[in-house]
Design an enzyme around this catalytic site. Structure first.
Site, PDB file in Angstrom:
ATOM      1  N   ASP A 136      -4.762   9.454  10.352  1.00  0.00           N
ATOM      2  CA  ASP A 136      -3.425   8.982  10.698  1.00  0.00           C
ATOM      3  C   ASP A 136      -2.893   9.554  12.001  1.00  0.00           C
ATOM      4  O   ASP A 136      -3.120  10.712  12.336  1.00  0.00           O
ATOM      5  CB  ASP A 136      -2.455   9.320   9.568  1.00  0.00           C
ATOM      6  CG  ASP A 136      -2.664   8.398   8.374  1.00  0.00           C
ATOM      7  OD1 ASP A 136      -2.523   7.170   8.566  1.00  0.00           O
ATOM      8  OD2 ASP A 136      -2.992   8.898   7.290  1.00  0.00           O
ATOM      9  N   GLU A 163       0.868  -1.175   0.000  1.00  0.00           N
ATOM     10  CA  GLU A 163       0.000   0.000   0.000  1.00  0.00           C
ATOM     11  C   GLU A 163       0.901   1.219   0.000  1.00  0.00           C
ATOM     12  O   GLU A 163       1.617   1.487   0.961  1.00  0.00           O
ATOM     13  CB  GLU A 163      -0.921  -0.003   1.230  1.00  0.00           C
ATOM     14  CG  GLU A 163      -1.968  -1.106   1.162  1.00  0.00           C
ATOM     15  CD  GLU A 163      -2.903  -1.150   2.367  1.00  0.00           C
ATOM     16  OE1 GLU A 163      -3.913  -1.865   2.295  1.00  0.00           O
ATOM     17  OE2 GLU A 163      -2.604  -0.494   3.384  1.00  0.00           O
TER      18      GLU A 163
END
Ligand SMILES: Cc1ncc(COP(=O)(O)O)c(C=O)c1O
Lengths: 401, 268
Positions: B61, B50
């Site tokens: 995140d 990824e």
């Protein structure tokens, strides 16, 4: 504008204002957002909730706020008339409390015990901390490091009210990054936490909820104006950061024959690139959970913004404004830092009202309008008072307090 | 070209192995190092990479990946650059699948049609846009389907059964099950509820769609635990951290990375 806007249709069930709005969030937040939507529909529209909220808006916040005719200033500017909807007279000094209190009551109904918020100028942070103190809710406010420095009085107010203020030093260290951090907190603590977003931004249903709670401004103003002056104003003017004070005033007038103008932060001038005016100089994109006009570079990265006013220093805007812009129902324009500062002093010295620097943007445009137009009635949302900005002003004037 | 992802899961399944998916941010510390790390990872046992598209506002995140994205953005890494790295990668690798992972706005800015065409031309296998759930990605889904690319969606502990059904219908390649309520880099917890949800998603897809789990997997022991009931595991923050730690010494970075990846690959 030929087509009559059917207000009741927007946002759509999926949270869209035609091509704008929506729910651009990671999967974990989808369910909490739906729960919020259901709770809002269930409680906030009920008669008993409305009764509680209205009585607190009256006795605790001090509503209705008056409309003040700035007569001497109007006369100086020409033949038009400037009216000020005095949101600065609300408890805590700005319109932000209308939303903070509504959402805090909703959170209580939902059984949440912890509240988080983001803040730029600190007005929404103070309003949220105030509502939480009153309703006995734990409160955490995210604020960019740069804003903490330029709005130190509000930081101390929040702390006095029992809130924890978390300094955000990622990205641009301003409102945008405070919002990022609040979203990260929420996704981590969704079970007991409600996020009180401070403007009509964010994913659905926030733009709708915040608009509805702020619409008290416009409904009141519309009734007051009709009662006092037997007509509607010719123009509405408000500053636009995320757009909550503006939509709060505008929304109840959208079907009326009234010209409406939103004023963004032009910073050092649109051409300089140093501003915070996505509607005036941005393009549609996706930020903070919705599709709206944003300030981005050619690669889709969010651009740094600049404004003298922390509360307008944001690269996005509520999706409903983007929609109203494209429909050409509302006109959006921008004034510079300097123009806003001039207006700040003009109002202070001529009317004895010290406005917030955010509000000074709307004032600057309203003054230009009043000079240009003959015999028009201009209703301006005086969204907040300027006490919080005294430090910034003094510093600009090289005065040590 | 058709996505490599379904074959990868099938092949691993026939060998009784679980699929190893790694995440890294493209352009941190540089595009060259990213490319070099991608090759190292695929040689050491990673099946699917990824590749993170940097974005200024990565709301899902945690600090480790945020900082990595910031470093990448200091180099002005754009979505075009990310695609160009895949193009380079494909010159020497035709087996490892590459998924572009990121946020909606850079893709929106490029234009969804143009994005889909470019990834097709460069041999990307799938796309995961974190802030674009099924409701907001009808267009993207249409284009990815047209080019036979995998469209990976997230499912999480807050996802209702009804949504899980829908997500397993809309996803292709695999479903990315997020183990925790939280952001990347958080701690793993509540293994039994993760297992329950993974099994649910598999059931909803009639066992046709692999389910990979990510968030909070850091070492061979957590990887092994998660691999026991899923089809694949995803590691991000730890890899990002490792690459950063040795970013000024490419050789050392590659050898440390290789050791780390092998230690996990061997136990799943
Ligand atoms: C007094 C005042 N006006 C306006 C704003 C801008 O926010 P909005 O555009 O949501 O009204 C702020 C934000 O902090 C504010 O404090």
């Amino acid at each position: 504008m030929k087509r009559k806007i059917n207000l009741k249709n927007y946002p759509s069930k999926s949270g869209h204002f035609d091509a704008f709005g929506g729910v651009y969030v990671s999967e974990t937040l989808i369910h909490p957002l739906r729960e919020l939507f259901s709770a809002y529909k269930k409680y906030a529209t009920s008669a008993s909730f409305k009764k509680t909220l209205n009585s607190q808006l009256k006795d605790y916040v001090g509503r209705p706020t008056p409309i003040y005719y700035a007569e001497s200033l109007s006369k100086q500017l020409g033949s038009s008339h400037i009216y000020l909807k005095r949101e600065d007279l609300n408890h805590t000094g700005a319109h932000k409390i209308n939303n903070a209190l509504g959402q805090a009551l909703l959170a209580k109904k939902m059984g949440k015990t912890r509240i988080i918020a983001e803040t730029g100028a600190g007005q929404h942070g103070v309003a949220t901390a105030t509502a939480c103190a009153r309703l006995n809710l734990k409160c955490v406010v995210y604020m960019g490091e740069e804003d903490i420095n330029r709005q130190s009085v509000n930081v101390y107010r929040m702390k006095l009210l029992g809130a924890e203020v978390v300094s955000v030093n990622s990205g641009t260290k301003t409102l945008k990054d405070a919002l990022n951090e609040a979203l990260r907190d929420w996704v981590t603590n969704v079970d007991d936490t409600h996020y009180i977003i401070g403007s009509v931004a964010g994913p659905h249903p926030y733009p709708m909820i915040v608009r509805d709670f702020q619409s008290v401004i416009g409904y009141e103003a519309r009734n007051q104006f009709k009662k006092e002056y037997k007509c509607l104003p010719d123009y509405l003017v408000a500053c636009v950061g995320g757009g909550s004070n503006a939509i709060g005033l505008f929304h109840p007038f959208l079907n009326d024959k009234v010209k409406i103008v939103g004023v963004e932060a032009g910073g050092s001038g649109i051409k300089s690139g140093k501003h915070a005016a996505p509607l005036s100089a941005g393009s549609p994109g996706v930020l903070h959970g919705n599709r709206t006009y944003i300030m981005e570079d050619e690669n889709g990265q969010i651009k740094n913004t600049h404004s003298i006013s922390a509360g307008l220093d944001y690269p996005g805007v509520g999706p409903e404004h983007s929609w109203l812009k494209d429909l050409k129902r509302v006109e959006y324009t921008a004034v510079t830092d300097d123009e806003a500062l001039d207006a700040f002093f003009t109002l202070t010295q001529n009317e004895g009202i010290i406005p917030a620097l955010e509000t000074a943007h709307a004032l600057a445009y309203a003054f230009q309008l009043a000079k240009k137009l003959k015999n028009k009635k201009i209703l301006l949302n005086l969204s907040g008072r300027g006490d919080k900005d005294i430090d910034t002003i003094a510093k600009l004037k090289n005065i040590k307090l | 070209m058709t996505s490599r992802i379904p074959n990868i899961f099938n092949k691993n399944k026939s060998k009784n192995k679980k699929t190893f998916i790694s995440y890294l941010v493209c352009g941190d510390p540089s595009k060259d190092i990213t490319l070099s790390a991608m090759h190292t990872m695929s040689k050491s046992g990673v099946d699917i990479i990824e590749l993170g598209i940097p974005f200024t506002d990565p709301i899902a995140d945690g600090p480790t990946i945020q900082k990595s994205i910031d470093r990448s953005l200091k180099n002005n890494t754009s979505l075009r650059d990310v695609i160009s790295v895949v193009k380079e990668f494909r010159k020497d690798n035709n087996d490892t699948a590459v998924v572009l992972m990121g946020y909606m706005n850079p893709v929106h800015k490029m234009g969804i049609d143009k994005f889909a065409k470019q990834i097709n031309d460069t041999g990307v296998d799938g796309v995961l846009i974190v802030d674009s759930p099924p409701e907001e990605s009808v267009m993207l889904n249409k284009y990815l389907t047209k080019y036979k690319k995998s469209h990976i969606y997230l499912a999480s502990p807050t996802t209702t059964d009804q949504r899980m059904k829908n997500i397993s219908k809309m996803s292709s390649g695999y479903v990315y099950y997020v183990t925790i309520k939280g952001i990347t880099g958080s701690q793993l917890s509540n293994v039994s509820s993760i297992r329950k949800n993974v099994n649910k998603i598999k059931k909803y897809s009639n066992n046709n769609l692999p389910v990979a789990v990510g968030f909070g997997i850091k070492d061979s022991s957590s990887a092994q635990k998660m691999a026991a009931f899923s089809d694949g595991i995803i590691i991000g923050s730890s890899i990002v951290e490792l690459i950063h730690k040795y970013s000024n010494n490419e050789k050392k970075m590659n050898s440390k990375l290789s050791t780390y990846i092998s230690s996990i690959s061997n136990v799943i």
